[in-house]
Design a protein around this motif. Structure first.
Motif, PDB file in Angstrom:
ATOM      1  N   TYR A  69     -13.354  -9.105  -1.473  1.00 58.49           N
ATOM      2  CA  TYR A  69     -12.893  -9.387  -2.822  1.00 58.49           C
ATOM      3  C   TYR A  69     -13.085 -10.858  -3.140  1.00 58.49           C
ATOM      4  O   TYR A  69     -12.664 -11.738  -2.381  1.00 58.49           O
ATOM      5  CB  TYR A  69     -11.428  -8.966  -2.977  1.00 58.49           C
ATOM      6  CG  TYR A  69     -11.290  -7.460  -3.005  1.00 58.49           C
ATOM      7  CD1 TYR A  69     -11.328  -6.714  -1.823  1.00 58.49           C
ATOM      8  CD2 TYR A  69     -11.188  -6.777  -4.210  1.00 58.49           C
ATOM      9  CE1 TYR A  69     -11.257  -5.329  -1.855  1.00 58.49           C
ATOM     10  CE2 TYR A  69     -11.099  -5.398  -4.252  1.00 58.49           C
ATOM     11  CZ  TYR A  69     -11.138  -4.675  -3.068  1.00 58.49           C
ATOM     12  OH  TYR A  69     -11.062  -3.305  -3.106  1.00 58.49           O
ATOM     13  N   ASP A 104     -15.555  -4.791 -12.793  1.00 52.90           N
ATOM     14  CA  ASP A 104     -15.099  -5.058 -11.440  1.00 52.90           C
ATOM     15  C   ASP A 104     -14.229  -3.934 -10.892  1.00 52.90           C
ATOM     16  O   ASP A 104     -13.399  -3.381 -11.620  1.00 52.90           O
ATOM     17  CB  ASP A 104     -14.265  -6.343 -11.396  1.00 52.90           C
ATOM     18  CG  ASP A 104     -15.093  -7.573 -11.712  1.00 52.90           C
ATOM     19  OD1 ASP A 104     -14.994  -8.079 -12.836  1.00 52.90           O
ATOM     20  OD2 ASP A 104     -15.842  -7.997 -10.826  1.00 52.90           O
ATOM     21  N   ALA A 123     -13.367  -7.762 -16.911  1.00 50.21           N
ATOM     22  CA  ALA A 123     -12.892  -7.100 -15.703  1.00 50.21           C
ATOM     23  C   ALA A 123     -13.311  -5.643 -15.669  1.00 50.21           C
ATOM     24  O   ALA A 123     -13.173  -4.984 -14.663  1.00 50.21           O
ATOM     25  CB  ALA A 123     -11.384  -7.217 -15.588  1.00 50.21           C
ATOM     26  N   ALA A 165     -10.327  -8.779  -7.315  1.00 45.93           N
ATOM     27  CA  ALA A 165     -11.466  -8.164  -7.997  1.00 45.93           C
ATOM     28  C   ALA A 165     -12.732  -8.333  -7.178  1.00 45.93           C
ATOM     29  O   ALA A 165     -12.916  -9.340  -6.483  1.00 45.93           O
ATOM     30  CB  ALA A 165     -11.655  -8.795  -9.376  1.00 45.93           C
ATOM     31  N   LYS A 166     -13.607  -7.361  -7.280  1.00 43.25           N
ATOM     32  CA  LYS A 166     -14.902  -7.416  -6.612  1.00 43.25           C
ATOM     33  C   LYS A 166     -15.902  -6.586  -7.408  1.00 43.25           C
ATOM     34  O   LYS A 166     -15.529  -5.762  -8.221  1.00 43.25           O
ATOM     35  CB  LYS A 166     -14.831  -6.867  -5.188  1.00 43.25           C
ATOM     36  CG  LYS A 166     -14.549  -5.376  -5.121  1.00 43.25           C
ATOM     37  CD  LYS A 166     -14.519  -4.862  -3.680  1.00 43.25           C
ATOM     38  CE  LYS A 166     -15.837  -4.959  -2.975  1.00 43.25           C
ATOM     39  NZ  LYS A 166     -16.840  -4.025  -3.525  1.00 43.25           N
ATOM     40  N   LEU A 167     -17.148  -6.817  -7.138  1.00 50.23           N
ATOM     41  CA  LEU A 167     -18.197  -5.988  -7.718  1.00 50.23           C
ATOM     42  C   LEU A 167     -18.390  -4.738  -6.862  1.00 50.23           C
ATOM     43  O   LEU A 167     -17.916  -4.657  -5.731  1.00 50.23           O
ATOM     44  CB  LEU A 167     -19.496  -6.783  -7.809  1.00 50.23           C
ATOM     45  CG  LEU A 167     -19.475  -7.987  -8.739  1.00 50.23           C
ATOM     46  CD1 LEU A 167     -20.774  -8.774  -8.606  1.00 50.23           C
ATOM     47  CD2 LEU A 167     -19.249  -7.563 -10.175  1.00 50.23           C
ATOM     48  N   THR A 194     -14.273   0.874 -11.502  1.00 49.81           N
ATOM     49  CA  THR A 194     -14.458   0.224 -12.797  1.00 49.81           C
ATOM     50  C   THR A 194     -14.012   1.090 -13.961  1.00 49.81           C
ATOM     51  O   THR A 194     -13.445   0.604 -14.933  1.00 49.81           O
ATOM     52  CB  THR A 194     -15.924  -0.172 -12.986  1.00 49.81           C
ATOM     53  OG1 THR A 194     -16.739   0.994 -12.823  1.00 49.81           O
ATOM     54  CG2 THR A 194     -16.354  -1.218 -11.972  1.00 49.81           C
TER      55      THR A 194
END
Length: 123
Positions: free
Chosen positions: A110, A32, A29, A98-100, A53
């Motif tokens: 997300y 992310d 994680a 969560a997302k990049l 992040t």
């Protein structure tokens, strides 16, 4: 794949505090952007807060700014939401997501979601 599990919800009186946690597993994680959203009965899911992040950048909805604090511990793959001065209107199911890449408030951006944890604030 990232799996997210929220904890820490419960019943609290107005003016009280709760700390939510979101434990991530799977792909680390630490790569992310993480966020908290909430959804009250009969309402759309809304953005609460997000953290980059590294934890160096945070963003809050106006409704929680100054009362909620988001943080993350990448060594534990966990993010937190410290909620102070809670109000009855904060009652909702709180979801971790969560997302990049960068912070966004649009929930459609997300990719991964937890199951949610209920927060109820009594007046």
């Amino acid at each position: 794949q990232v799996q997210l599990v929220e904890s820490g919800g419960g019943l609290v009186q107005a003016g009280g505090s709760l700390r939510l946690a979101c434990a991530a597993s799977g792909r680390t994680a630490g790569g992310d952007t993480m966020a908290w959203f909430r959804q009250a009965p009969g309402k759309e899911r809304e953005f609460v807060s997000a953290i980059s992040t590294t934890g160096g950048t945070t963003y809050y909805a106006d409704t929680v700014k100054g009362r909620f604090t988001i943080s993350r511990d990448n060594a534990k793959n966990t993010i937190y939401l410290q909620m102070n001065s809670l109000k009855p209107e904060d009652s909702a199911v709180y979801y971790c997501a969560a997302k990049l890449l960068g912070i966004e408030v649009n929930l459609a951006r997300y990719y991964y979601w937890g199951q949610g944890t209920q927060v109820t604030v009594s007046s």
